[in-house]
Design a protein around this motif. Sequence first.
Motif, PDB file in Angstrom:
ATOM      1  N   ILE A 252       0.841  -1.208   0.000  1.00 14.48           N
ATOM      2  CA  ILE A 252       0.000   0.000   0.000  1.00 14.48           C
ATOM      3  C   ILE A 252       0.871   1.251   0.000  1.00 14.48           C
ATOM      4  O   ILE A 252       0.381   2.355   0.208  1.00 14.48           O
ATOM      5  N   GLU A 253       2.162   1.049  -0.244  1.00 11.82           N
ATOM      6  CA  GLU A 253       3.147   2.142  -0.264  1.00 11.82           C
ATOM      7  C   GLU A 253       2.667   3.308  -1.137  1.00 11.82           C
ATOM      8  O   GLU A 253       2.351   3.108  -2.318  1.00 11.82           O
ATOM      9  N   GLY A 254       2.597   4.485  -0.545  1.00 11.10           N
ATOM     10  CA  GLY A 254       2.237   5.689  -1.293  1.00 11.10           C
ATOM     11  C   GLY A 254       0.761   5.794  -1.683  1.00 11.10           C
ATOM     12  O   GLY A 254       0.385   6.712  -2.413  1.00 11.10           O
ATOM     13  N   ARG A 255      -0.049   4.885  -1.198  1.00  9.72           N
ATOM     14  CA  ARG A 255      -1.460   4.856  -1.618  1.00  9.72           C
ATOM     15  C   ARG A 255      -2.388   5.473  -0.572  1.00  9.72           C
ATOM     16  O   ARG A 255      -2.128   5.423   0.624  1.00  9.72           O
ATOM     17  N   ARG A 256      -3.533   5.964  -1.048  1.00 14.14           N
ATOM     18  CA  ARG A 256      -4.606   6.369  -0.137  1.00 14.14           C
ATOM     19  C   ARG A 256      -5.392   5.103   0.191  1.00 14.14           C
ATOM     20  O   ARG A 256      -5.734   4.328  -0.709  1.00 14.14           O
ATOM     21  N   VAL A 257      -5.658   4.912   1.473  1.00 15.43           N
ATOM     22  CA  VAL A 257      -6.319   3.673   1.905  1.00 15.43           C
ATOM     23  C   VAL A 257      -7.629   3.975   2.636  1.00 15.43           C
ATOM     24  O   VAL A 257      -7.650   4.741   3.604  1.00 15.43           O
TER      25      VAL A 257
ATOM     26  N   LYS B 113       3.549   0.917   6.802  1.00 12.55           N
ATOM     27  CA  LYS B 113       3.663   0.346   5.457  1.00 12.55           C
ATOM     28  C   LYS B 113       3.608   1.412   4.361  1.00 12.55           C
ATOM     29  O   LYS B 113       3.520   1.092   3.178  1.00 12.55           O
ATOM     30  N   GLY B 114       3.583   2.687   4.766  1.00  8.72           N
ATOM     31  CA  GLY B 114       3.741   3.768   3.802  1.00  8.72           C
ATOM     32  C   GLY B 114       2.482   4.316   3.136  1.00  8.72           C
ATOM     33  O   GLY B 114       2.567   4.968   2.089  1.00  8.72           O
ATOM     34  N   ALA B 115       1.306   4.103   3.737  1.00  9.56           N
ATOM     35  CA  ALA B 115       0.079   4.693   3.159  1.00  9.56           C
ATOM     36  C   ALA B 115       0.227   6.212   3.141  1.00  9.56           C
ATOM     37  O   ALA B 115       0.778   6.794   4.075  1.00  9.56           O
ATOM     38  N   SER B 116      -0.248   6.863   2.071  1.00 10.77           N
ATOM     39  CA  SER B 116      -0.111   8.318   2.016  1.00 10.77           C
ATOM     40  C   SER B 116      -1.207   8.988   2.830  1.00 10.77           C
ATOM     41  O   SER B 116      -1.036  10.083   3.357  1.00 10.77           O
ATOM     42  N   ARG B 117      -2.368   8.306   2.957  1.00 16.20           N
ATOM     43  CA  ARG B 117      -3.488   8.850   3.725  1.00 16.20           C
ATOM     44  C   ARG B 117      -4.446   7.723   4.049  1.00 16.20           C
ATOM     45  O   ARG B 117      -4.585   6.794   3.253  1.00 16.20           O
ATOM     46  N   THR B 118      -5.085   7.815   5.202  1.00 19.56           N
ATOM     47  CA  THR B 118      -6.075   6.780   5.518  1.00 19.56           C
ATOM     48  C   THR B 118      -7.426   7.419   5.829  1.00 19.56           C
ATOM     49  O   THR B 118      -7.501   8.544   6.314  1.00 19.56           O
ATOM     50  N   TYR B 119      -8.463   6.676   5.503  1.00 19.17           N
ATOM     51  CA  TYR B 119      -9.849   7.077   5.777  1.00 19.17           C
ATOM     52  C   TYR B 119     -10.501   5.880   6.460  1.00 19.17           C
ATOM     53  O   TYR B 119     -10.115   4.737   6.198  1.00 19.17           O
ATOM     54  N   VAL B 120     -11.490   6.145   7.301  1.00 16.47           N
ATOM     55  CA  VAL B 120     -12.207   5.033   7.932  1.00 16.47           C
ATOM     56  C   VAL B 120     -13.657   5.037   7.464  1.00 16.47           C
ATOM     57  O   VAL B 120     -14.350   6.052   7.565  1.00 16.47           O
ATOM     58  N   CYS B 121     -14.077   3.894   6.939  1.00 13.13           N
ATOM     59  CA  CYS B 121     -15.460   3.726   6.504  1.00 13.13           C
ATOM     60  C   CYS B 121     -16.024   2.522   7.259  1.00 13.13           C
ATOM     61  O   CYS B 121     -15.574   1.395   7.063  1.00 13.13           O
ATOM     62  N   THR B 122     -16.963   2.759   8.159  1.00 14.47           N
ATOM     63  CA  THR B 122     -17.496   1.643   8.944  1.00 14.47           C
ATOM     64  C   THR B 122     -19.006   1.508   8.760  1.00 14.47           C
ATOM     65  O   THR B 122     -19.708   2.506   8.612  1.00 14.47           O
TER      66      THR B 122
END
Length: 181
Positions: free
Chosen positions: A95-100, A123-132
């Motif tokens: 997930i390196e460099g990815r929006r997750v 692990k290098g995610a560029s941004r994270t969002y939470v969808c629950t």
Amino acid sequence: MDKIQILDKKFKLFIPYEKLDAAIDKVASELNNDFKECDDVPVMLCVLNGSIMFMSELMKRVNFDCQLISIKLSSYEGTQTSGKVKQAMGLTSSIEGRRVIIVEDIVDTGHTIVELERILKEKGASRTYVCTMLHKPEAAQVDVKLDYVAMDIPNKFIVGFGLDYNELGRNYKDIYVLDEQ
Ligand code: IMP
Ligand code: MG
């Protein structure tokens, strides 16, 4: 079915599928609005096993290019959280460099989200969002930012639509709550 029994416990109908379906429509259109015409390919991260049903419903509705990646964590023992979040299976792709976009079945104490965000950062995610799909606001033990929530529910133990009691009950299409009487 209004009542079900799983192992030693009785459960009663709590959220019928029709209500879940409408709530999932709402979050999917929020995602579609926010990610439409984006230049990257965001990752939809399925937190196994609980999120599989919610993820499959979301995937039928999202209309931007996205990549499905999974991870497996666990913290529940019976009807209680153990407080310790274990990684049972690592990320299935980089997930390196990815929006997750973390796709969760339910946010309860919040510990799983904190641990996930730590792993994704490492692990290098560029941004994270939470969808629950579900959120138990009264159960929060740590502060977590939730970007997309389909439904808030009271602090009660539930099963169905991916959620389990000792690994059983994930296959029910509706959500059931522990029947304490
Ligand atoms: P948290 O770390 O306490 O926020 O818990 C998150 C995880 O615990 C969820 O992803 C679920 O897998 C599980 N969980 C939380 N509440 C319930 C419940 O009511 N029924 C079944 N599993 C639950
Ligand atoms: Mg889960």
